[in-house]
Design a protein around this motif. Structure first.
Motif: not given
Length: 328
Positions: A76-83, A152-159
């Protein structure tokens, strides 16, 4: 002659064991199965919310489908806040492709190099465990490393977009099920990063019926609904009434209908949302009945969630039998 405790206890235990086996067998005989449908596709989604992988056979485990070393919703993918991240907020995930190569999972995407991930089976001393929540239920995962994070950070443009993998020591979540006009959670049917059940069944004839109500520009396929098992040779939405389903010798219990969200509106070929279809059309004829409406709200129902009662193997073209719930 005096009897020792062992000579008395053994027959008693055998009697109880035989009684239990007899009760189990009788309960199974009471399930009046009839042939109802056929399996036409089997699909697993190793990384949650990425497009699925179609296979000809799968292993059914207690927590869902498995193909070789890869389990359904194993990552599963999660954000920097682990969401946790899905196509609901990142529709471009629809354009990625995942494939199984022995003990690796490969991910490909537009203008991206192939990401090759080793499938881990247990935690090493240096590994990092992260925790996320999937629909308010906490669950852990093994951090897949910097290479996957950067990809995934590059693909989504979300560090700081991280990928985590489920391994046995990460625990399990509860499934959702509808019983006695209530939707509850149960640990009897464990899941990992799934939305709410181990197995989702979608009926191809339900999709055809829906497309007959949609304009040509808004046509959908099974890929919009992300089933594990796609079926045919039955009436639209017939699976709603299956209390139990059997494929070969594996019995599945019906948990609840699948309530649908905005993810079904994402075109799986373009990763672009198709306004509000097919949700708006589904709302005209697939809302929950009044007794359970408070649990589903205005989300239409499409497909049925099941949980296996034993493990084994199933194949495309397998015949499906079912016990029909006469109360529906």
């Amino acid at each position: 002659m005096a009897l020792n405790s062992a000579s008395v206890l053994l027959p008693v235990l055998l009697l109880f064991g035989l009684s239990g086996a007899l009760i189990y067998a009788i309960s199974r005989k009471k399930r009046d199965y009839k042939e109802v449908a056929k399996v036409i596709k089997l699909i697993i989604y190793p990384i949650k919310s990425l497009p699925g992988i179609e296979v000809n056979e799968v292993t059914i485990t207690k927590s869902g489908l498995k193909s070789g070393p890869v389990r359904d919703r194993m990552w599963i993918l999660i954000t920097k806040e682990n969401r946790f991240i899905t196509q609901r907020i990142e529709p471009s995930l629809a354009l990625l492709r995942q494939s199984i190569h022995q003990n690796e999972i490969w991910i490909d995407g537009p203008d991206m190099p192939t990401l090759k991930l080793k499938i881990e089976t247990q935690r090493q001393s240096q590994d990092i465990i992260l925790q996320t929540k999937v629909w308010n239920q906490a669950i852990d995962g093994l951090y897949c490393g910097k290479e996957a994070e950067e990809w995934f950070s590059k693909y989504l443009n979300k560090p700081n977009t991280k990928l985590i993998q489920h391994i046995p020591e990460c625990g399990l979540r509860n499934s959702s099920l509808e019983r006695n006009d209530k939707v509850i959670q149960s640990n009897k049917y464990p899941i990992t990063y799934h939305d709410g059940s181990p197995v989702l069944v979608i009926n191809q004839n339900s999709i055809t019926n829906l497309n007959n109500k949609l304009s040509n520009e808004c046509q959908v396929s099974y890929r919009n609904f992300r089933p594990n098992i796609l079926i045919t040779d039955c009436e639209p939405h017939e699976e709603d009434n299956w209390k139990y389903m059997k494929i070969k010798d594996i019995e599945f219990v019906g948990l609840k209908p699948c309530d649908r969200c905005v993810l079904t509106t994402i075109n799986p070929d373009t990763g672009i949302k198709m306004d509000s279809e097919p949700i708006n059309t589904l709302k005209t004829y697939r809302l929950a009945n009044e007794k359970v409406r408070k649990y589903y709200g205005t989300s239409p129902l499409f497909g049925m969630n099941f949980a296996p009662e034993k493990e084994g193997h199933i194949y495309c073209d397998d015949i499906i039998e079912a016990v029909v719930n006469q109360n529906n």
